[in-house]
Design a protein around this motif. Structure first.
Motif, PDB file in Angstrom:
ATOM      1  N   TYR A  43       0.837  -1.199   0.000  1.00  0.00           N
ATOM      2  CA  TYR A  43       0.000   0.000   0.000  1.00  0.00           C
ATOM      3  C   TYR A  43       0.876   1.255   0.000  1.00  0.00           C
ATOM      4  N   GLN A  44       1.923   1.250   0.818  1.00  0.00           N
ATOM      5  CA  GLN A  44       2.794   2.415   0.896  1.00  0.00           C
ATOM      6  C   GLN A  44       3.483   2.688  -0.430  1.00  0.00           C
ATOM      7  N   GLU A  45       3.922   1.610  -1.103  1.00  0.00           N
ATOM      8  CA  GLU A  45       4.581   1.775  -2.400  1.00  0.00           C
ATOM      9  C   GLU A  45       3.613   2.340  -3.434  1.00  0.00           C
ATOM     10  N   ALA A  46       2.404   1.768  -3.486  1.00  0.00           N
ATOM     11  CA  ALA A  46       1.403   2.262  -4.437  1.00  0.00           C
ATOM     12  C   ALA A  46       0.984   3.684  -4.091  1.00  0.00           C
ATOM     13  N   SER A  47       0.877   3.983  -2.791  1.00  0.00           N
ATOM     14  CA  SER A  47       0.507   5.330  -2.358  1.00  0.00           C
ATOM     15  C   SER A  47       1.563   6.346  -2.769  1.00  0.00           C
ATOM     16  N   THR A  48       2.845   5.950  -2.677  1.00  0.00           N
ATOM     17  CA  THR A  48       3.931   6.839  -3.102  1.00  0.00           C
ATOM     18  C   THR A  48       3.852   7.115  -4.598  1.00  0.00           C
ATOM     19  N   GLN A  49       3.551   6.067  -5.373  1.00  0.00           N
ATOM     20  CA  GLN A  49       3.400   6.245  -6.820  1.00  0.00           C
ATOM     21  C   GLN A  49       2.230   7.168  -7.135  1.00  0.00           C
ATOM     22  N   LEU A  50       1.122   7.008  -6.410  1.00  0.00           N
ATOM     23  CA  LEU A  50      -0.038   7.866  -6.624  1.00  0.00           C
ATOM     24  C   LEU A  50       0.294   9.309  -6.267  1.00  0.00           C
ATOM     25  N   GLU A  51       1.046   9.501  -5.200  1.00  0.00           N
ATOM     26  CA  GLU A  51       1.442  10.854  -4.805  1.00  0.00           C
ATOM     27  C   GLU A  51       2.301  11.504  -5.884  1.00  0.00           C
ATOM     28  N   GLY A  52       3.136  10.683  -6.545  1.00  0.00           N
ATOM     29  CA  GLY A  52       3.921  11.210  -7.664  1.00  0.00           C
ATOM     30  C   GLY A  52       3.023  11.704  -8.791  1.00  0.00           C
ATOM     31  N   LYS A  53       1.955  10.951  -9.075  1.00  0.00           N
ATOM     32  CA  LYS A  53       0.999  11.391 -10.094  1.00  0.00           C
ATOM     33  C   LYS A  53       0.331  12.697  -9.676  1.00  0.00           C
ATOM     34  N   VAL A  54      -0.057  12.778  -8.410  1.00  0.00           N
ATOM     35  CA  VAL A  54      -0.728  13.988  -7.907  1.00  0.00           C
ATOM     36  C   VAL A  54       0.169  15.208  -8.097  1.00  0.00           C
ATOM     37  N   GLN A  55       1.459  15.058  -7.791  1.00  0.00           N
ATOM     38  CA  GLN A  55       2.376  16.185  -7.946  1.00  0.00           C
ATOM     39  C   GLN A  55       2.504  16.594  -9.408  1.00  0.00           C
ATOM     40  N   ARG A  56       2.518  15.591 -10.320  1.00  0.00           N
ATOM     41  CA  ARG A  56       2.583  15.920 -11.749  1.00  0.00           C
ATOM     42  C   ARG A  56       1.325  16.633 -12.197  1.00  0.00           C
ATOM     43  N   TRP A  57       0.153  16.185 -11.708  1.00  0.00           N
ATOM     44  CA  TRP A  57      -1.109  16.859 -12.056  1.00  0.00           C
ATOM     45  C   TRP A  57      -1.101  18.302 -11.563  1.00  0.00           C
ATOM     46  N   LYS A  58      -0.624  18.518 -10.348  1.00  0.00           N
ATOM     47  CA  LYS A  58      -0.572  19.875  -9.794  1.00  0.00           C
ATOM     48  C   LYS A  58       0.362  20.763 -10.608  1.00  0.00           C
ATOM     49  N   LYS A  59       1.495  20.194 -11.051  1.00  0.00           N
ATOM     50  CA  LYS A  59       2.426  20.977 -11.870  1.00  0.00           C
ATOM     51  C   LYS A  59       1.790  21.350 -13.208  1.00  0.00           C
ATOM     52  N   ASP A  60       1.023  20.408 -13.781  1.00  0.00           N
ATOM     53  CA  ASP A  60       0.329  20.711 -15.042  1.00  0.00           C
ATOM     54  C   ASP A  60      -0.642  21.873 -14.860  1.00  0.00           C
ATOM     55  N   ILE A  61      -1.406  21.831 -13.760  1.00  0.00           N
ATOM     56  CA  ILE A  61      -2.366  22.909 -13.492  1.00  0.00           C
ATOM     57  C   ILE A  61      -1.645  24.230 -13.260  1.00  0.00           C
ATOM     58  N   GLU A  62      -0.554  24.179 -12.507  1.00  0.00           N
ATOM     59  CA  GLU A  62       0.211  25.387 -12.235  1.00  0.00           C
ATOM     60  C   GLU A  62       0.779  25.974 -13.533  1.00  0.00           C
ATOM     61  N   LYS A  63       1.265  25.097 -14.419  1.00  0.00           N
ATOM     62  CA  LYS A  63       1.805  25.556 -15.699  1.00  0.00           C
ATOM     63  C   LYS A  63       0.726  26.231 -16.540  1.00  0.00           C
ATOM     64  N   LYS A  64      -0.457  25.610 -16.587  1.00  0.00           N
ATOM     65  CA  LYS A  64      -1.559  26.170 -17.374  1.00  0.00           C
ATOM     66  C   LYS A  64      -2.011  27.505 -16.787  1.00  0.00           C
ATOM     67  N   ASN A  65      -2.056  27.610 -15.459  1.00  0.00           N
ATOM     68  CA  ASN A  65      -2.442  28.877 -14.821  1.00  0.00           C
ATOM     69  C   ASN A  65      -1.447  29.988 -15.150  1.00  0.00           C
ATOM     70  N   LYS A  66      -0.162  29.629 -15.186  1.00  0.00           N
ATOM     71  CA  LYS A  66       0.850  30.619 -15.534  1.00  0.00           C
ATOM     72  C   LYS A  66       0.673  31.091 -16.977  1.00  0.00           C
ATOM     73  N   GLU A  67       0.302  30.159 -17.859  1.00  0.00           N
ATOM     74  CA  GLU A  67       0.052  30.535 -19.251  1.00  0.00           C
ATOM     75  C   GLU A  67      -1.109  31.522 -19.348  1.00  0.00           C
ATOM     76  N   VAL A  68      -2.166  31.245 -18.576  1.00  0.00           N
ATOM     77  CA  VAL A  68      -3.325  32.143 -18.581  1.00  0.00           C
ATOM     78  C   VAL A  68      -2.940  33.521 -18.056  1.00  0.00           C
ATOM     79  N   GLU A  69      -2.180  33.558 -16.964  1.00  0.00           N
ATOM     80  CA  GLU A  69      -1.762  34.831 -16.386  1.00  0.00           C
ATOM     81  C   GLU A  69      -0.902  35.618 -17.366  1.00  0.00           C
ATOM     82  N   GLN A  70      -0.026  34.896 -18.096  1.00  0.00           N
ATOM     83  CA  GLN A  70       0.825  35.576 -19.075  1.00  0.00           C
ATOM     84  C   GLN A  70      -0.004  36.125 -20.225  1.00  0.00           C
TER      85      GLN A  70
END
Length: 283
Positions: A43-70
């Protein structure tokens, strides 16, 4: 809906309180699902992998928000140079991108988004396993009630002696070990441990822990020796390299000195030849 659920659970506890008071023989236990999940490696290993996905999703959203602001900043700076039609096109483009970001957030983090779905998929197999193990423990140990401490049920007090989380966790680990067992001997050893009582298993676990501690201590000593040996070897290697560089510098200096002396002699011979030629011309 949740209030009705809490009222229903409260009614159950009140009923159980009266029942336990009337029948002192009732046996109650509980588990802590959060504690169990924290100690299941898969569970811990799978949870760590899922957390990695969450961080990538957040970075995608942050990147898109920066594009909108620009885009908004560029529109603000260029507005006086644009026609009304171009301004409306830019604003429409920004609006479309903002809607895409909102849809992406819902798809990833919404109530029915990828995060919730994957978390359920991650927890469900372990919850099913825990449920089956709890049923076996309740039947074998004659428990009347077993609750989940980490659920919505509010426990005002829970005696530690009634916590069977470690029993459930041991069963999960044994099941995993049985799947990993490669030889008959390993299978027999697992079966032998499963046949032990909780007290006997605790004693065995304590002895195993002592053996493991001694093993770890020996490994630490060996690692320290290796570290010291490597440190001495690296120091010697550095000293040899330093000596080698010094010898090469001295050799190069001697060669440069010899070459300089030869060059000086060549110049002197050349000057002497030039002087002799001048004398011959004068005669």
């Amino acid at each position: 809906m949740k209030t009705n659920k809490l009222l229903f659970l409260s009614f159950i506890f009140i009923s159980l309180g009266f029942t336990a008071q009337a029948q002192r023989g009732a046996r109650i236990g509980y588990i802590d699902m959060e504690y169990i999940l924290e100690n299941v490696p898969e569970y811990q290993e799978a949870s760590t992998q899922l957390e990695g996905k969450v961080q990538r999703w957040k970075k995608d959203i942050e990147k898109k928000n920066k594009e909108v602001e620009q885009m908004k900043l560029n529109l603000s700076n260029e507005r006086v140079l644009l026609t009304q039609e171009l301004i409306e096109e830019r604003e429409e483009e920004i609006k479309i991108l903002e809607n895409e970001i909102m849809d992406y957030q819902q798809d990833r983090f919404g109530p029915n988004g990828d995060l919730m779905i994957q978390r359920r998929q991650l927890v469900q197999p372990i919850q099913d396993q825990v449920f089956n193990i709890v049923q076996e423990i309740a039947e074998n140990k004659k428990y009347d009630f077993i609750f989940d401490k980490s659920a919505d049920v509010v426990m005002l007090f829970a005696a530690e002696r009634n916590d069977i989380s470690d029993v459930v966790l041991r069963s999960i680990n044994r099941a995993a070990k049985r799947e990993e067992a490669k030889t008959k001997r390993e299978e027999r050893e697992i079966e032998r441990k499963e046949a032990l009582s909780a007290e006997e298993e605790g004693a065995v676990t304590e002895r195993e822990q002592e053996i493991e501690d001694r093993k770890n201590e020996r490994e630490k000593m060996m690692e320290e020796r290796r570290r010291q040996r490597d440190s001495i070897r690296n120091a010697r290697k550095a000293e040899i390299e330093k000596r080698r560089e010094r010898i090469l510098r001295e050799r190069q200096a001697r060669m440069d000195s010899i070459e300089k002396a030869r060059e000086q002699k060549r110049k002197e011979r050349s000057q002497n030849n030039d002087s002799g030629n001048d004398d011959n011309q004068e005669e």
